[in-house]
Write a protein that holds these residues in place. Sequence first.
Motif, short mmCIF file in Angstrom:
data_model
loop_
_atom_site.label_atom_id
_atom_site.label_comp_id
_atom_site.label_asym_id
_atom_site.label_seq_id
_atom_site.Cartn_x
_atom_site.Cartn_y
_atom_site.Cartn_z
N PRO A 224 58.75 -14.77 -51.65
CA PRO A 224 57.84 -15.60 -50.87
C PRO A 224 56.63 -16.02 -51.72
N SER A 225 56.06 -17.16 -51.35
CA SER A 225 54.84 -17.63 -52.03
C SER A 225 53.62 -17.21 -51.23
N PHE A 226 52.59 -16.70 -51.94
CA PHE A 226 51.31 -16.41 -51.30
C PHE A 226 50.38 -17.61 -51.37
N GLY A 227 50.81 -18.69 -52.05
CA GLY A 227 50.01 -19.89 -52.08
C GLY A 227 49.87 -20.48 -53.47
N VAL A 228 49.27 -21.66 -53.50
CA VAL A 228 49.01 -22.38 -54.75
C VAL A 228 47.49 -22.49 -54.91
N VAL A 229 46.98 -21.97 -56.02
CA VAL A 229 45.54 -21.97 -56.28
C VAL A 229 45.19 -23.22 -57.08
N PRO A 230 44.24 -24.02 -56.63
CA PRO A 230 43.84 -25.19 -57.41
C PRO A 230 43.09 -24.78 -58.66
N TRP A 231 42.89 -25.73 -59.55
CA TRP A 231 42.09 -25.49 -60.75
C TRP A 231 40.70 -25.05 -60.33
N LEU A 232 40.29 -23.87 -60.77
CA LEU A 232 39.00 -23.30 -60.36
C LEU A 232 37.94 -23.62 -61.40
N ALA A 233 37.22 -24.72 -61.18
CA ALA A 233 36.14 -25.07 -62.11
C ALA A 233 35.08 -23.99 -62.14
N GLU A 234 34.97 -23.22 -61.04
CA GLU A 234 33.98 -22.14 -60.97
C GLU A 234 34.23 -21.05 -62.02
N ALA A 235 35.47 -20.94 -62.48
CA ALA A 235 35.80 -19.89 -63.46
C ALA A 235 35.05 -20.06 -64.76
N SER A 439 21.15 -12.93 -71.84
CA SER A 439 21.30 -12.73 -70.40
C SER A 439 19.97 -12.38 -69.75
N SER A 440 19.02 -11.94 -70.54
CA SER A 440 17.69 -11.59 -70.03
C SER A 440 16.90 -12.88 -69.82
N ARG A 461 22.39 -13.94 -63.87
CA ARG A 461 23.17 -12.98 -63.08
C ARG A 461 23.48 -13.54 -61.69
N LEU A 462 22.51 -14.24 -61.10
CA LEU A 462 22.75 -14.84 -59.79
C LEU A 462 23.82 -15.93 -59.88
N GLN A 463 23.84 -16.68 -61.00
CA GLN A 463 24.87 -17.70 -61.18
C GLN A 463 26.27 -17.08 -61.21
N VAL A 464 26.40 -15.93 -61.87
CA VAL A 464 27.69 -15.23 -61.92
C VAL A 464 28.09 -14.76 -60.52
N GLU A 465 27.13 -14.17 -59.80
CA GLU A 465 27.41 -13.71 -58.44
C GLU A 465 27.84 -14.88 -57.54
N THR A 466 27.16 -16.00 -57.67
CA THR A 466 27.50 -17.17 -56.87
C THR A 466 28.89 -17.68 -57.22
N ALA A 467 29.23 -17.68 -58.51
CA ALA A 467 30.58 -18.11 -58.93
C ALA A 467 31.65 -17.20 -58.34
#
Length: 489
Positions: A224-235, A439-440, A461-467
């Motif tokens: 069975p397929s669990f789905g198709v994931v689109p290209w994740l620009a957030e990655a 990162s600081s 760090r907030l940008q990573v959390e948001t992604a």
Amino acid sequence: MARAIMLQGTGSDVGKSVLVAGLCRVARRRGLKVRPFKPQNMSNNAAIAAIPGSQELGEIGRAQWLQALACGVAPTVDMNPVLIKPESDMGAQLVVQGRSHGSARARDYQRSKGALMAPVMDSFARLREEAELVIVEGAGSPAEINLRARDIANMGFATNADVPVVLVGDIDRGGVIAALAGTHLILDEADRRMIVGYVVNKFRGDLTLFDDGLAAIHRFTGWPSFGVVPWLAEAHRLPPEDSVSLARRVSPVPAKLRVAVPMLSRIANFDDLDPLSAEPEVEVVFVPPGERLPRDAGLIVLPGSKSTIGDLAFLRRQGWDEDIKAHRQRGGHIVGLCGGYQMLGRHVSDPEGLEGAAGSVEGLGLLDVETVMQPQKALREIEAVSCIYQTPISGYEIHIGRTSGADCTRPVAMIGDRAEGAMSEDGQVFGTYLHGLFSSDPFRSRFLKEFGIITGTTNYRLQVETALDDIAQRLEDHLDCDALLAAAR
């Protein structure tokens, strides 16, 4: 005892690490105590993690550090009990449950790795005791049946631990139907029974255009397929695990500051540059072998390396040493991080052959320092203060080697009363062992101001959390997460 589910791929770089991080965040948002686990990882992108029952710190793959962040927990070495850090084409350093176990040639490791199943299962058991769900990431592909007999990374682990498997295929590289159907074909029946379904990853465009493809995969495999994931620009807002991805990173727009980073053959901890890449007015260019460093770069960063002497020779073969010196003569700025810091000095010595053949070589000579490799590895989290800007720096050290010399009297930072790093007299060149420097946020803001860039209140760090939250939502939208998580046992 926690339930567990494992993601394996039809090949390397199919997006398993990002999917595991996203699913960890999905589970966390549902109120589950979730932990990541990767039995075996091969990467020179390492992070600091706690060793359970000890005051010591150890090493794990940087991807598992990110996945722990997605779970909202501190990383431990149990999340990645076997870490292989390549030092050459034929050999690598072996890290088991956070501690170095020396170096081994690839053939010798393949012969002996079956013995590593015990620490893998030990770490997995500890994680299951503290969690409700463990999401496991495989390595490479279960289709590498030539490695199956002693496998600890894919089906060898899954069958031993009785963990069901979701197979991930990458449609962006082409041939995803053949990759999934071919994996089904060549697995033996016991391994095939472990697979409870599949995910197609990195689809661009109208997802309904692949409906016939899903039907074909089901016809060949019955899965069975669990789905198709689109290209994740957030990655692209997350730290990459593998240097394979660096050559494909493209800045969307021209920027005020171009940062050139030579792609060393044993490049390590290159996610140090991610906070600069995240700045809209900064373009970070990873320069592949065979290309010259761009003359219009305002800053050159020499990244970390798992083999400083070997990568110095590699750097010279590309002609990058001449590019770096010409950049310096034009008034350009140069930063060396960890192994890159060692390269900037006058000499690098490895008398015991800790990173390859024993010997000593001439460095680039841009800092008046020398480095001697020593068996004791520095592994520590740090809180420091920038000597130039008086801003706080949070990061970590992970290196062998002691660096000393006249330019160390102009340190980059103070860690308590200990001076760290070195700077040239004119301030154009500096080197440091501090990972996480950029990162600081306060340090990065002041540093970029020297190039005429005002960063405002950027919080990396907030940008990573948001992604991570954005990726989790995309997975909720496009996968049957209820069914996938329910398949865990």
